[in-house]
Each structure stands twice: as C-alpha cells, then as structure tokens.
Design a protein around this motif. Structure first.
Motif, PDB file in Angstrom:
ATOM      1  N   SER A  76       0.835  -1.201   0.000  1.00 47.34           N
ATOM      2  CA  SER A  76       0.000   0.000   0.000  1.00 47.34           C
ATOM      3  C   SER A  76       0.870   1.250   0.000  1.00 47.34           C
ATOM      4  CB  SER A  76      -0.904  -0.024   1.231  1.00 47.34           C
ATOM      5  OG  SER A  76      -1.658   1.147   1.303  1.00 47.34           O
TER       6      SER A  76
ATOM      7  N   GLN B 284       2.397   1.447  -3.312  1.00 47.82           N
ATOM      8  CA  GLN B 284       1.402   1.861  -4.294  1.00 47.82           C
ATOM      9  C   GLN B 284       1.113   3.352  -4.172  1.00 47.82           C
ATOM     10  OE1 GLN B 284      -2.315  -0.174  -3.930  1.00 47.82           O
ATOM     11  NE2 GLN B 284      -3.179   0.742  -5.759  1.00 47.82           N
TER      12      GLN B 284
ATOM     13  N   GLU C  19       1.676   5.954  -6.932  1.00 42.36           N
ATOM     14  CA  GLU C  19       0.619   6.850  -7.396  1.00 42.36           C
ATOM     15  C   GLU C  19       1.085   8.295  -7.375  1.00 42.36           C
ATOM     16  OE1 GLU C  19      -2.799   6.074  -5.001  1.00 42.36           O
ATOM     17  OE2 GLU C  19      -3.340   4.243  -6.107  1.00 42.36           O
TER      18      GLU C  19
END
Length: 191
Positions: free
Chosen positions: A89, A92, A96
């Motif tokens: 996460s 990610q 992002e």
C-alpha cells in the motif's frame, strides 16, 4: 414350665420374626446383588465409554494442538501478509504520487510542446513570408539587373555609336582641313 413355654413361644416368635427378617434380608440381598450386577454392568459400560471418551478426548486434544499450531502458523502468515499489504500500500501510494507527478510533468511537457509547435508554426509562417518577400525582392532585383544590363548594353552601343560619330566628325574635320588646304593649295597653285 409355663415361663419356659412363654420363653419358647417368645423365642419361636422371635425365630419366626428372625426368619421373616432373614427372608426379607435374603430377598433384599438378592435385590442388592441384582442391583450390584446391574451397577457393575453399568459401571463396566461406563468405564468402556469413559475409555472411549478418553481416547476421543486425547484425539481431540491432539487435533486441537495441531489446529492450534496451524492457527499460529496462519496468524504469522496473516501478520506477514498484513505487513506485505502495508508495504504494498505504501509502495502503491508512492507509485501513485510518482505517477501523478509524471502525469503532471507529461501535461506540462505537452503544453510546452504545443507552445513550441505553435511558435514553430509562427516562425515557419514568418520565415515563409520572409522567403516569399526575398523571392519577390530577388525577382525584382533580377528584373532590375536585366534592365540595368539592357541599359548598360544600350549605353555601350551608344558609346560605340558616339565614338564612331566622333571618329567621323574628326575624320570630317580632317577632311575639311585637308579639303581647305587642298583648295588653298589649288588656289595657290593657280596663282
């Protein structure tokens, strides 16, 4: 004798009572024996059931320990998966953020590219206009050059003609001088 008879009767009655009590006790003993046999059978049945339940309990304990071990292993795997998920996460979210930055950079580059294309078009248009003006100027200068060359050639011809005329005039003057001298000589010779 009567006392003895009475004692005998009392003893017979007591014996009868004792016999009755013995019969009662005997039947009671028989019932107790039967009850004891039943209880022993029940006890042995219960003992076998206890053994069976004991073995089932041991097996359930072993299964429980195995399941407990599997549970601890699965809990460790779950912890590892949670850690990996947190890392994924975080990775990610980092990706992002980087992707958003890259998209913003891409948009900025696109805008700059469009500006450059537009300015390039403007420059090309200006260059094209300059080129057209230069071509026009070149044609005009070429025409002027041709006109100048034609005028120069005409001037050369005129100069040539003027030289010839000058030569003719000089020759004519010379001739006129010689003619005058000739006439004078003729006149002088006659006189």
């Amino acid at each position: 004798m009567r006392v003895m008879q009475e004692e005998l009767d009392a003893t017979v009655q007591e014996c009868g009572n004792k016999d009755e009590e013995n019969r009662n006790l005997s039947s009671r003993l028989k019932e107790v024996e039967e009850e004891r046999g039943r209880l022993q059978r029940t006890a042995s049945l219960q003992q076998s059931q206890i053994e069976k339940y004991k073995s089932l309990s041991e097996e359930a304990t072993r299964k429980s320990e195995g399941l407990q071990h599997k549970l601890s292993v699965l809990e460790k795997e779950l912890e590892n998966l949670k850690r990996a998920q947190k890392q994924a996460s975080a990775s990610q979210s980092s990706m992002e953020v980087r992707l958003n930055r890259a998209l913003e950079e891409s948009e900025r580059c696109k805008m700059e590219l469009n500006k450059l294309r537009q300015s390039s078009k403007d420059v090309a248009s200006q260059e094209h206009k300059k080129l057209e003006e230069l071509k026009t100027d070149n044609k005009r200068l070429a025409k002027q050059k041709e006109e100048l060359m034609a005028a120069f050639k005409k001037q050369l011809k005129l100069i040539d003609i003027l030289k010839r005329q000058k030569m003719h005039i000089e020759a004519a003057k010379m001739l006129s001088f010689t003619e005058e001298e000739f006439m004078k000589a003729l006149e002088w010779g006659q006189s």
